[in-house]
Design a protein around this motif. Structure first.
Motif, PDB file in Angstrom:
ATOM      1  N   HIS A   1       0.848  -1.202   0.000  1.00  0.00           N
ATOM      2  CA  HIS A   1       0.000   0.000   0.000  1.00  0.00           C
ATOM      3  C   HIS A   1       0.882   1.250   0.000  1.00  0.00           C
ATOM      4  N   GLY A   2       0.629   2.166  -0.961  1.00  0.00           N
ATOM      5  CA  GLY A   2       1.401   3.399  -1.051  1.00  0.00           C
ATOM      6  C   GLY A   2       2.631   3.310  -1.927  1.00  0.00           C
ATOM      7  N   LYS A   3       2.956   2.115  -2.419  1.00  0.00           N
ATOM      8  CA  LYS A   3       4.114   1.967  -3.304  1.00  0.00           C
ATOM      9  C   LYS A   3       3.671   2.079  -4.766  1.00  0.00           C
ATOM     10  N   LYS A   4       4.624   2.361  -5.635  1.00  0.00           N
ATOM     11  CA  LYS A   4       4.290   2.531  -7.049  1.00  0.00           C
ATOM     12  C   LYS A   4       4.001   1.202  -7.716  1.00  0.00           C
ATOM     13  N   THR A   5       3.017   1.236  -8.609  1.00  0.00           N
ATOM     14  CA  THR A   5       2.703   0.064  -9.418  1.00  0.00           C
ATOM     15  C   THR A   5       3.440   0.172 -10.747  1.00  0.00           C
TER      16      THR A   5
ATOM     17  N   ASN B   1      -3.170   1.336  -4.168  1.00  0.00           N
ATOM     18  CA  ASN B   1      -4.176   1.572  -3.136  1.00  0.00           C
ATOM     19  C   ASN B   1      -4.902   0.258  -2.894  1.00  0.00           C
ATOM     20  N   MET B   2      -4.662  -0.347  -1.738  1.00  0.00           N
ATOM     21  CA  MET B   2      -5.250  -1.660  -1.453  1.00  0.00           C
ATOM     22  C   MET B   2      -6.769  -1.622  -1.377  1.00  0.00           C
ATOM     23  N   HIS B   3      -7.347  -0.399  -1.278  1.00  0.00           N
ATOM     24  CA  HIS B   3      -8.800  -0.259  -1.193  1.00  0.00           C
ATOM     25  C   HIS B   3      -9.445   0.053  -2.544  1.00  0.00           C
ATOM     26  N   ALA B   4      -8.627   0.168  -3.595  1.00  0.00           N
ATOM     27  CA  ALA B   4      -9.159   0.374  -4.943  1.00  0.00           C
ATOM     28  C   ALA B   4      -9.361  -0.988  -5.611  1.00  0.00           C
ATOM     29  N   MET B   5     -10.143  -0.998  -6.685  1.00  0.00           N
ATOM     30  CA  MET B   5     -10.424  -2.253  -7.383  1.00  0.00           C
ATOM     31  C   MET B   5      -9.430  -2.430  -8.527  1.00  0.00           C
ATOM     32  N   THR B   6      -8.238  -2.914  -8.174  1.00  0.00           N
ATOM     33  CA  THR B   6      -7.174  -3.074  -9.157  1.00  0.00           C
ATOM     34  C   THR B   6      -6.561  -4.466  -9.047  1.00  0.00           C
ATOM     35  N   ALA B   7      -5.640  -4.750  -9.966  1.00  0.00           N
ATOM     36  CA  ALA B   7      -5.017  -6.073  -9.990  1.00  0.00           C
ATOM     37  C   ALA B   7      -3.676  -6.030 -10.695  1.00  0.00           C
ATOM     38  N   ALA B   8      -2.914  -7.088 -10.479  1.00  0.00           N
ATOM     39  CA  ALA B   8      -1.641  -7.268 -11.179  1.00  0.00           C
ATOM     40  C   ALA B   8      -1.750  -8.499 -12.073  1.00  0.00           C
TER      41      ALA B   8
ATOM     42  N   LEU C   1      -1.237  -8.891 -19.498  1.00  0.00           N
ATOM     43  CA  LEU C   1      -2.318  -8.068 -20.047  1.00  0.00           C
ATOM     44  C   LEU C   1      -1.877  -6.613 -20.165  1.00  0.00           C
ATOM     45  N   PRO C   2      -2.362  -5.892 -21.173  1.00  0.00           N
ATOM     46  CA  PRO C   2      -2.014  -4.471 -21.295  1.00  0.00           C
ATOM     47  C   PRO C   2      -2.431  -3.720 -20.025  1.00  0.00           C
ATOM     48  N   LEU C   3      -1.548  -2.884 -19.519  1.00  0.00           N
ATOM     49  CA  LEU C   3      -1.873  -2.083 -18.343  1.00  0.00           C
ATOM     50  C   LEU C   3      -3.065  -1.184 -18.661  1.00  0.00           C
ATOM     51  N   GLY C   4      -4.034  -1.170 -17.768  1.00  0.00           N
ATOM     52  CA  GLY C   4      -5.254  -0.411 -17.991  1.00  0.00           C
ATOM     53  C   GLY C   4      -6.434  -1.275 -18.388  1.00  0.00           C
ATOM     54  N   THR C   5      -6.188  -2.550 -18.691  1.00  0.00           N
ATOM     55  CA  THR C   5      -7.268  -3.451 -19.087  1.00  0.00           C
ATOM     56  C   THR C   5      -8.229  -3.692 -17.926  1.00  0.00           C
ATOM     57  N   TRP C   6      -9.516  -3.638 -18.215  1.00  0.00           N
ATOM     58  CA  TRP C   6     -10.541  -4.013 -17.238  1.00  0.00           C
ATOM     59  C   TRP C   6     -10.790  -5.507 -17.341  1.00  0.00           C
ATOM     60  N   VAL C   7     -10.806  -6.189 -16.205  1.00  0.00           N
ATOM     61  CA  VAL C   7     -10.960  -7.633 -16.169  1.00  0.00           C
ATOM     62  C   VAL C   7     -12.080  -8.009 -15.201  1.00  0.00           C
TER      63      VAL C   7
ATOM     64  N   ARG D   1      -9.184  -3.251 -12.553  1.00  0.00           N
ATOM     65  CA  ARG D   1      -8.352  -2.646 -13.595  1.00  0.00           C
ATOM     66  C   ARG D   1      -6.909  -3.053 -13.355  1.00  0.00           C
ATOM     67  N   VAL D   2      -6.255  -3.570 -14.392  1.00  0.00           N
ATOM     68  CA  VAL D   2      -4.864  -4.014 -14.273  1.00  0.00           C
ATOM     69  C   VAL D   2      -3.943  -2.795 -14.307  1.00  0.00           C
ATOM     70  N   ASN D   3      -3.231  -2.556 -13.199  1.00  0.00           N
ATOM     71  CA  ASN D   3      -2.284  -1.441 -13.158  1.00  0.00           C
ATOM     72  C   ASN D   3      -0.910  -1.873 -12.672  1.00  0.00           C
ATOM     73  N   ASP D   4      -0.702  -3.197 -12.540  1.00  0.00           N
ATOM     74  CA  ASP D   4       0.559  -3.682 -11.992  1.00  0.00           C
ATOM     75  C   ASP D   4       0.945  -4.997 -12.653  1.00  0.00           C
ATOM     76  N   ARG D   5       2.181  -5.418 -12.452  1.00  0.00           N
ATOM     77  CA  ARG D   5       2.671  -6.690 -12.980  1.00  0.00           C
ATOM     78  C   ARG D   5       2.822  -7.711 -11.851  1.00  0.00           C
ATOM     79  N   GLY D   6       2.537  -8.964 -12.161  1.00  0.00           N
ATOM     80  CA  GLY D   6       2.601 -10.043 -11.199  1.00  0.00           C
ATOM     81  C   GLY D   6       1.396 -10.939 -11.425  1.00  0.00           C
ATOM     82  N   PRO D   7       1.179 -11.945 -10.615  1.00  0.00           N
ATOM     83  CA  PRO D   7       2.071 -12.411  -9.543  1.00  0.00           C
ATOM     84  C   PRO D   7       3.153 -13.332 -10.109  1.00  0.00           C
ATOM     85  N   PHE D   8       4.339 -13.247  -9.521  1.00  0.00           N
ATOM     86  CA  PHE D   8       5.449 -14.053 -10.009  1.00  0.00           C
ATOM     87  C   PHE D   8       5.640 -15.280  -9.120  1.00  0.00           C
TER      88      PHE D   8
END
Length: 238
Positions: free
Chosen positions: A66-70, A77-84, A88-94, A108-115
């Motif tokens: 939480h608070g680190k760059k994606t 933001n752990m309280h937003a509806m996002t994913a890694a 997938l292209p960053l910004g894709t809705w899944v 919304r995909v805004n990060d890379r992972g999980p590895f």
């Protein structure tokens, strides 16, 4: 800035008046579709998410990130509806379907992972809570891409899906805080409103502003809000 705000408030007649963490994050200042290497393995992001589906295991990541760059430069933001997701292209809705309990959520995909071997997507805490993933930590899911990111190129032109989009500014457990922000936004921006959402057993008041008919307009309006001091503003499909 004034011209862009005018566009998003006036061109918004079309916009009439939202477990285990990944082992490693990709940290970049801008979205990228270039191949990247993690733990000795190369990953090749796909150029277009149209028609993409995948079945596998989902996990989630929370306060440690939480608070680190994606990967796309946003603050996680752990309280937003996002994913890694790895490719997938960053910004894709899944849309994520929990195959264990039938619950779904849109992220919304805004990060890379999980590895981590065998896992296909890492959800934010709120998204994981919405589909009952927080307790077990890992669950079998099916994911389906809903749209390419704003600005995704197909052939020689940009493609933008139509729909109802708005910009989420924040989420609060305290209704008064949410109402105060709505009042503040209403002075300057169109269609400031509050949406009540249950996340597990918790009630959240999500504050949103604007209503756009294309991802292109929504992405521009998102930039306006971030430039105006709302750094965690993000596009939401309603």
């Amino acid at each position: 800035m004034g011209v862009l705000i005018a566009f998003c408030l006036a061109a918004i007649p079309a916009c009439v008046k939202e477990s285990p963490p990944p082992k490693q994050q990709i940290k970049t200042s801008t979205p990228t579709s270039k191949p990247y290497k993690i733990q000795g393995k190369w990953y090749h992001p796909i150029p277009d998410a149209r028609g993409f589906t995948q079945t596998g295991k989902a996990s989630w990541y929370g306060k440690d990130f939480h608070g680190k760059k994606t990967a796309n430069g946003e603050v996680y933001n752990m309280h937003a509806m996002t994913a890694a997701h790895k490719t997938l292209p960053l910004g894709t809705w899944v849309r994520v379907y929990n195959l264990t309990n039938g619950k779904t959520c849109d992220v919304r995909v805004n990060d890379r992972g999980p590895f981590v071997r065998g896992r296909i997507i890492d959800l934010s805490y709120s998204a994981a809570k919405e589909i009952g993933l927080v307790g077990p930590g890992v669950a079998k899911v099916r994911i389906k891409a809903l749209a390419p990111p704003a600005g995704a190129v197909q052939g020689d032109r940009n493609v933008y899906y139509k729909g109802n989009f708005t910009i989420q500014i924040g989420a609060f457990k305290d209704r008064t805080n949410a109402e105060n922000l709505v009042k503040k936004l209403s002075v300057k921006y169109n269609n400031a409103h509050m949406v009540q959402t249950m996340v597990g057993s918790d009630l959240y008041y999500r504050v949103r502003v604007g209503q756009c008919s294309t991802l292109e307009q929504a992405a521009q309006f998102q930039s306006v809000m971030r430039s105006g001091g709302y750094k965690n503003a993000f596009v939401v499909a309603e």
